[in-house]
Every structure is written in C-alpha cells, then in structure tokens.
Scaffold this motif. Sequence first.
Motif, PDB file in Angstrom:
ATOM      1  N   ASN A  95       0.819  -1.260   0.035  1.00  0.00           N
ATOM      2  CA  ASN A  95       0.158   0.244  -0.054  1.00  0.00           C
ATOM      3  C   ASN A  95       0.808   1.143   0.031  1.00  0.00           C
ATOM      4  OD1 ASN A  95      -0.485   1.674   2.681  1.00  0.00           O
ATOM      5  ND2 ASN A  95       0.089  -0.385   3.363  1.00  0.00           N
ATOM      6  N   PHE A  96       2.061   1.211   0.695  1.00  0.00           N
ATOM      7  CA  PHE A  96       2.825   2.471   0.753  1.00  0.00           C
ATOM      8  C   PHE A  96       3.332   2.802  -0.695  1.00  0.00           C
ATOM      9  CE2 PHE A  96       3.190   0.340   4.798  1.00  0.00           C
ATOM     10  CZ  PHE A  96       2.792   1.322   5.651  1.00  0.00           C
ATOM     11  N   ALA A  97       3.648   1.959  -1.481  1.00  0.00           N
ATOM     12  CA  ALA A  97       3.913   2.173  -2.935  1.00  0.00           C
ATOM     13  C   ALA A  97       2.890   2.540  -3.798  1.00  0.00           C
ATOM     14  CB  ALA A  97       4.791   1.075  -3.581  1.00  0.00           C
ATOM     15  N   VAL A  98       1.728   1.726  -3.710  1.00  0.00           N
ATOM     16  CA  VAL A  98       0.595   1.748  -4.430  1.00  0.00           C
ATOM     17  C   VAL A  98      -0.238   3.202  -4.084  1.00  0.00           C
ATOM     18  CG1 VAL A  98      -1.704   0.839  -5.027  1.00  0.00           C
ATOM     19  CG2 VAL A  98       0.217  -0.643  -4.768  1.00  0.00           C
ATOM     20  N   LEU A  99      -0.115   3.484  -3.015  1.00  0.00           N
ATOM     21  CA  LEU A  99      -0.817   4.735  -2.428  1.00  0.00           C
ATOM     22  C   LEU A  99      -0.128   6.005  -2.117  1.00  0.00           C
ATOM     23  CD1 LEU A  99      -3.453   2.866   0.204  1.00  0.00           C
ATOM     24  CD2 LEU A  99      -3.955   3.467  -2.183  1.00  0.00           C
ATOM     25  N   GLN A 100       1.053   5.974  -2.640  1.00  0.00           N
ATOM     26  CA  GLN A 100       2.035   6.863  -2.206  1.00  0.00           C
ATOM     27  C   GLN A 100       1.436   8.338  -2.797  1.00  0.00           C
ATOM     28  OE1 GLN A 100       5.858   6.948  -3.915  1.00  0.00           O
ATOM     29  NE2 GLN A 100       5.152   5.326  -5.079  1.00  0.00           N
ATOM     30  N   ASP A 101       0.997   8.259  -3.875  1.00  0.00           N
ATOM     31  CA  ASP A 101       0.444   9.549  -4.445  1.00  0.00           C
ATOM     32  C   ASP A 101      -0.742  10.112  -3.612  1.00  0.00           C
ATOM     33  OD1 ASP A 101       2.418   9.773  -6.452  1.00  0.00           O
ATOM     34  OD2 ASP A 101       1.230   9.005  -8.001  1.00  0.00           O
ATOM     35  N   ILE A 102      -1.573   9.298  -3.168  1.00  0.00           N
ATOM     36  CA  ILE A 102      -2.617   9.589  -2.558  1.00  0.00           C
ATOM     37  C   ILE A 102      -2.233  10.292  -1.187  1.00  0.00           C
ATOM     38  CG2 ILE A 102      -4.864   8.897  -1.312  1.00  0.00           C
ATOM     39  CD1 ILE A 102      -5.229   6.808  -3.498  1.00  0.00           C
ATOM     40  N   TYR A 103      -1.343   9.612  -0.435  1.00  0.00           N
ATOM     41  CA  TYR A 103      -0.710  10.032   0.822  1.00  0.00           C
ATOM     42  C   TYR A 103      -0.216  11.418   0.707  1.00  0.00           C
ATOM     43  CZ  TYR A 103      -1.211   5.350   2.698  1.00  0.00           C
ATOM     44  OH  TYR A 103      -1.579   4.128   3.293  1.00  0.00           O
ATOM     45  N   ARG A 104       0.410  11.938  -0.336  1.00  0.00           N
ATOM     46  CA  ARG A 104       1.290  13.056  -0.448  1.00  0.00           C
ATOM     47  C   ARG A 104      -0.042  14.101  -0.853  1.00  0.00           C
ATOM     48  NH1 ARG A 104       5.600   9.852  -2.934  1.00  0.00           N
ATOM     49  NH2 ARG A 104       7.350   9.943  -1.366  1.00  0.00           N
ATOM     50  N   GLU A 105      -0.853  13.895  -1.644  1.00  0.00           N
ATOM     51  CA  GLU A 105      -2.163  14.617  -1.953  1.00  0.00           C
ATOM     52  C   GLU A 105      -2.817  14.961  -0.556  1.00  0.00           C
ATOM     53  OE1 GLU A 105      -4.757  12.240  -4.582  1.00  0.00           O
ATOM     54  OE2 GLU A 105      -3.196  12.527  -6.316  1.00  0.00           O
ATOM     55  N   LEU A 106      -3.182  13.882   0.253  1.00  0.00           N
ATOM     56  CA  LEU A 106      -4.034  14.238   1.460  1.00  0.00           C
ATOM     57  C   LEU A 106      -2.984  15.325   2.261  1.00  0.00           C
ATOM     58  CD1 LEU A 106      -4.892  10.693   2.165  1.00  0.00           C
ATOM     59  CD2 LEU A 106      -6.469  12.427   1.636  1.00  0.00           C
ATOM     60  N   HIS A 107      -1.690  15.120   2.436  1.00  0.00           N
ATOM     61  CA  HIS A 107      -0.879  15.930   3.177  1.00  0.00           C
ATOM     62  C   HIS A 107      -0.837  17.139   2.448  1.00  0.00           C
ATOM     63  CE1 HIS A 107       3.120  17.268   4.576  1.00  0.00           C
ATOM     64  NE2 HIS A 107       2.532  16.991   5.744  1.00  0.00           N
ATOM     65  N   ALA A 108      -0.838  17.366   1.070  1.00  0.00           N
ATOM     66  CA  ALA A 108      -0.622  18.550   0.540  1.00  0.00           C
ATOM     67  C   ALA A 108      -1.909  19.436   0.905  1.00  0.00           C
ATOM     68  CB  ALA A 108      -0.228  18.247  -0.757  1.00  0.00           C
ATOM     69  N   GLU A 109      -2.948  18.596   0.871  1.00  0.00           N
ATOM     70  CA  GLU A 109      -4.331  19.382   1.205  1.00  0.00           C
ATOM     71  C   GLU A 109      -4.647  19.809   2.664  1.00  0.00           C
ATOM     72  OE1 GLU A 109      -6.354  16.481  -2.401  1.00  0.00           O
ATOM     73  OE2 GLU A 109      -6.901  16.143  -0.114  1.00  0.00           O
ATOM     74  N   GLY A 110      -3.818  19.546   3.516  1.00  0.00           N
ATOM     75  CA  GLY A 110      -3.890  20.036   5.129  1.00  0.00           C
ATOM     76  C   GLY A 110      -4.280  18.685   5.957  1.00  0.00           C
ATOM     77  N   ARG A 111      -4.484  17.654   5.478  1.00  0.00           N
ATOM     78  CA  ARG A 111      -4.912  16.480   6.408  1.00  0.00           C
ATOM     79  C   ARG A 111      -3.667  15.927   7.106  1.00  0.00           C
ATOM     80  NH1 ARG A 111     -10.459  16.682   4.989  1.00  0.00           N
ATOM     81  NH2 ARG A 111     -10.350  17.001   2.466  1.00  0.00           N
ATOM     82  N   LEU A 112      -3.871  16.133   8.439  1.00  0.00           N
ATOM     83  CA  LEU A 112      -2.896  15.585   9.314  1.00  0.00           C
ATOM     84  C   LEU A 112      -2.595  14.057   9.520  1.00  0.00           C
ATOM     85  CD1 LEU A 112      -3.814  18.264  12.055  1.00  0.00           C
ATOM     86  CD2 LEU A 112      -2.089  18.448  10.292  1.00  0.00           C
ATOM     87  N   PHE A 113      -3.547  13.230   9.438  1.00  0.00           N
ATOM     88  CA  PHE A 113      -3.568  11.856   9.757  1.00  0.00           C
ATOM     89  C   PHE A 113      -4.233  11.087   8.844  1.00  0.00           C
ATOM     90  CE2 PHE A 113      -4.507  14.524  13.615  1.00  0.00           C
ATOM     91  CZ  PHE A 113      -3.074  14.352  14.157  1.00  0.00           C
ATOM     92  N   ALA A 114      -3.718   9.811   8.550  1.00  0.00           N
ATOM     93  CA  ALA A 114      -4.297   8.842   7.497  1.00  0.00           C
ATOM     94  C   ALA A 114      -4.618   7.647   8.229  1.00  0.00           C
ATOM     95  CB  ALA A 114      -3.776   8.573   6.615  1.00  0.00           C
ATOM     96  N   TYR A 115      -5.781   7.177   8.555  1.00  0.00           N
ATOM     97  CA  TYR A 115      -6.065   5.638   8.846  1.00  0.00           C
ATOM     98  C   TYR A 115      -5.960   4.752   7.869  1.00  0.00           C
ATOM     99  CZ  TYR A 115      -8.128   6.164  13.366  1.00  0.00           C
ATOM    100  OH  TYR A 115      -8.217   6.259  14.850  1.00  0.00           O
ATOM    101  N   LEU A 116      -5.335   3.331   8.223  1.00  0.00           N
ATOM    102  CA  LEU A 116      -5.331   2.351   7.364  1.00  0.00           C
ATOM    103  C   LEU A 116      -5.846   1.098   8.147  1.00  0.00           C
ATOM    104  CD1 LEU A 116      -4.435   1.879   4.403  1.00  0.00           C
ATOM    105  CD2 LEU A 116      -2.108   1.194   5.450  1.00  0.00           C
ATOM    106  N   GLY A 117      -6.713   0.235   7.332  1.00  0.00           N
ATOM    107  CA  GLY A 117      -7.214  -0.991   7.774  1.00  0.00           C
ATOM    108  C   GLY A 117      -7.883  -1.807   6.935  1.00  0.00           C
ATOM    109  N   ASN A 118      -8.031  -3.119   7.288  1.00  0.00           N
ATOM    110  CA  ASN A 118      -8.731  -4.064   6.573  1.00  0.00           C
ATOM    111  C   ASN A 118     -10.158  -4.099   6.482  1.00  0.00           C
ATOM    112  OD1 ASN A 118      -6.433  -5.211   6.302  1.00  0.00           O
ATOM    113  ND2 ASN A 118      -6.558  -6.792   7.977  1.00  0.00           N
ATOM    114  N   VAL A 119     -10.667  -4.271   5.340  1.00  0.00           N
ATOM    115  CA  VAL A 119     -11.981  -3.982   5.046  1.00  0.00           C
ATOM    116  C   VAL A 119     -12.843  -5.076   5.797  1.00  0.00           C
ATOM    117  CG1 VAL A 119     -12.402  -6.001   3.315  1.00  0.00           C
ATOM    118  CG2 VAL A 119     -13.501  -3.863   3.080  1.00  0.00           C
TER     119      VAL A 119
END
Length: 525
Positions: free
Chosen positions: A280-304
């Motif tokens: 996930n860290f590779a697959v979602l890396q652009d999303i993590y960076r987008e969230l951070h750039a938008e001012g999000r402070l935290f990101a949850y991650l968990g199984n469905v």
Amino acid sequence: MDKPAVTALLKNAGIDAELTFEILDRYNAGEFDNQPAVEMDEIPGIDGTSVIDMQDARWEMDKNAAVSRLKALGVTKPLKLLAQTEGNRAVFTRRGLTALGYLLYPKTAYGVLNGGSATSYVDEKKNSSFNEKLMELYREPFEEIAGMARGRAKGITPACIHPDGSPGPSYMELKMRGLLIRELIYREISGDNSSQGPIMFQMTSVNNDEEVAAAYREYRNSPFLKDLIEKLGTDMTRCRSGAQPMIGAYTHSDLGRPRQVFLGRDGKSPLPLPGGHGQNFAVLQDIYRELHAEGRLFAYLGNVDNLANLPYPAGVGLMALSGREAGFEFSFKTPVDIKGGILIRDTRGRLNCGDIGPAISKEQVARAENAGKPILFNCATGLFNLDYLTRELSGIIRNLPTRFSDQDKDAGRYSQAEQVTWEVIGMLEDFFIFGVDKYERFIAAKLLLESFLANGLHLEHPQFPGDPDPAKDLQTVGRKLNRGLEKLFLEEYGLRQEGKQWIPKSFEELQEEARLLGRNLGVME
C-alpha cells in the motif's frame, strides 16, 4: 526461457512484469538476505506511555503548550472544554481526547485495504477447520451467503445478517455510512457547515478495481447512504483509489539460487499473486502525498473486514497532542483470535508485531494465556501522522521487509513474495500501541463463520457447540461479539431494528443523537 519471452507470459497473465523482475533481481542480488526475522523476546504489558489501555487514556502537558497546540490544529473550542487544568498543567481525559478527535475529523483521512477477494472467507474447508460442529449448524445460511460472495471483492459482499437470516448491507456500504455520520457529528459539535466532507481512500487490486467501482455507483441509491449523501452534500461513494498490481510467483527455495520466475508445471503458466498489503505504501503513495498537501494531518489504514474499524476519536486526539509518528490498535486476545499477529518485544528490544507461528509459537501463546498474562492481538488498524509518513515514504517502500514463503499447492511448488503492512511497526521510533476492547474495535471476520457468530446466528440453538472453559467457549465469545456488533449498529452506523431487519435511522434522528453526543462530551451547550 529468455527474459522477453517470460515478460510476454507475465503480461498475458495480468502480472506486472517490471515489478516482478525488480523483486527477483533484488532477491538474487542479496538485498533481502539480512532482513531481521521477527523473533520474540517477551510479551510486553501496558506501560501507560507507549502501550496505552484506551479505557483509561489520558494525556498531560503544559497548559500554554496545549493552547498553542490546539491553535495550530485549527481547533477553536477553548481549552477548558477539552481538558482539566491544574496549575500550569492541562490533563486531557478520555472524554476530552474523544471530543478533540471528533473536532479533527476534517483533518483525518480514512483508508481501507480493499483488494482481497472473498475466496478464503467462504472456503468450506477453512470454515470447517474453524469448528466442524459450528459449520454444520450454519450449513444452510453458509451456502446462501457463500453463493453470493464467492469470487467477489470481499468489501462488497454482505457484512451482516439480519435477525431474520437475510443478507444485510456490505462492508463498504456500512463504512461509508459510518463516515457520513461522523461528518454529521463534526458539523453539529463544531458549528462548521463548510467542511468538505470525509476523505476516504482505498487500495483495491487490478483484479477487482472495476467491480468495486461499479458497486459504488449503485451505492449512491442505497437506502443506507442516499439520505445522508443528499442532506450533507457529500458523495462518499466517490472514493480515491489505487489498484495493487499482481506479481508473479518465484521458484521454490529447494531449487536454490538464483531464483527464477515460476512458470507452472507446463513451463509457460506464470501464477499471479498479490504482493501483500504492505505494498500500500507504494500503491497509495501519491494519495498520501495529496492528502498531506491538502492539509490532512492523519491517515487511517485498516482491513475491510473489521466492522468496528472507523476513525477512533480518542486515538486521533492522542496523536494530535503528542505529535507521534503513528498509532496501532491491538485488542485483548480472545479464543477466536487465532490467525494473525500479537504485540511482542523482539530480540532487538523493540515493540513489534509478531505473527503467531513464525515469530511466536501457539504453545508460547497458550502458556502466556494460562499464566494470566494479557496478550494484545493486532487489529490491523494503523493511524499515521502524515507529516512523518510522507517524509519517510520512500524509505518505507524500499526497506519494508519482503518475505518469501514456500508453497505447495495445486499450481505446484513455488515461492511467494509479500510485504506485511504491520512490519512497519518495527521501523518506527515514536508511536503508540492503543490497547482496545475487542468488542468495541475489532469485530472482524476472516471466515464467514466468524461473521455468523458476531451476528448472533443460532447462538441459543441447543446444538451450538460449547466448551466447559468460559475463556474458550464460542457461545460466550459469540454473545459478547453480538452485543458489540449491535452496539456498533445502533451508535456508529445509525441503524435500528424494526421487526427482524436492521434499517437506517432518519437524518433527523441522527442529528439529534449527534447533538446529544456533543453535550455529553461537554463541547456543546
């Protein structure tokens, strides 16, 4: 067979050839040789500093620093509503931490590992091995739900069973509803109606991404979502998504080095496999960076498949005040927690997650349990500080261990390469372990029988298998799971029971409940 020919076979099988060869080349170059195995030194307990019992969670800090921290977080509620002040100290109890977590909802993203299929979930042999007598008792509903779920993405299969035995909403329908209710709570207790709505993201797989997207389009008219979407103006079904690629299997370790790509018994049939949720860290890396750039402070991650996994306000509050890198939820182990990892202190002296089997034997676990030592079982839920995560992403992607495991299955003898998300714990320096109540935060179903158990199906049937030891009795555990699930349905998912069906509460009912919660937390008049 030369590399171009193997590449063509991989692509024809839907496998990412470039990633497959990158992992293979790194293995053959010896890059993975010195990865430390996760081995247990001891089972740690609650220490109140790094390992927190969340029932008694609290955080103490300098009062002026607390005021500054709240301002930096964008929280406008005065300190006196969130903490008790004693001289120059501010003490945030669980109530204050919870209130702060709700107020930080717009700065918290919620991610779901949603790439798995329901294959193992509805596999008859795996379910029977859990408990043969229980399998026979559940035979009829098992056949019905398994027929609906087999081969589909697990997140869009029924997550619950109505009291009349009919299938209920899916895992993702419920999670979307839960997040929309959190948005409503935030608006009511903060007075801010300009929120852009909850941010949800997911990792699917190349095999189910389109199927999942199609289901979400239908969810816009779901009775569990439609009213909330319209009243809040937030379409939760529009989820940010990254699709995990498939990688090829590799030759069995018995064949030695250098490894090759496994091509099946006929020498021309590569086997597509997922590379573990750690990708996930590779697959979602652009999303993590987008969230951070938008001012999000935290990101949850968990199984469905964990219905109790929604953003945990008290955990968010602790993370916000402490500035730590991450927080991970571990629940006090029960008899149904048999496959997964537990909290250990490894041989390097670090807190880590060790899988039962590879890192700690079942016998060691049993001895610790018999001695009365509490064991914390991994809930597969992480809360990441996005400042830290985005800064360290490249290193995590490169250094998260890649483990090779030999397999002997119908396809042949081969080796599988995987990255496990929660091995990131062993790479961190400053984090929390949140010790949580299983029946509040970890109602997961790796097998369909576990789902039936949590839903209270046939719990009082005279043929329900029992055990004289209450600690091991599935009926006792089932009752606790069912009480926890019903509480989740009523409070977190905004449902109520009408006849023998769970139905959504009205928007007005949810609005009044949100106001009552705000008053109970002391942040509303």
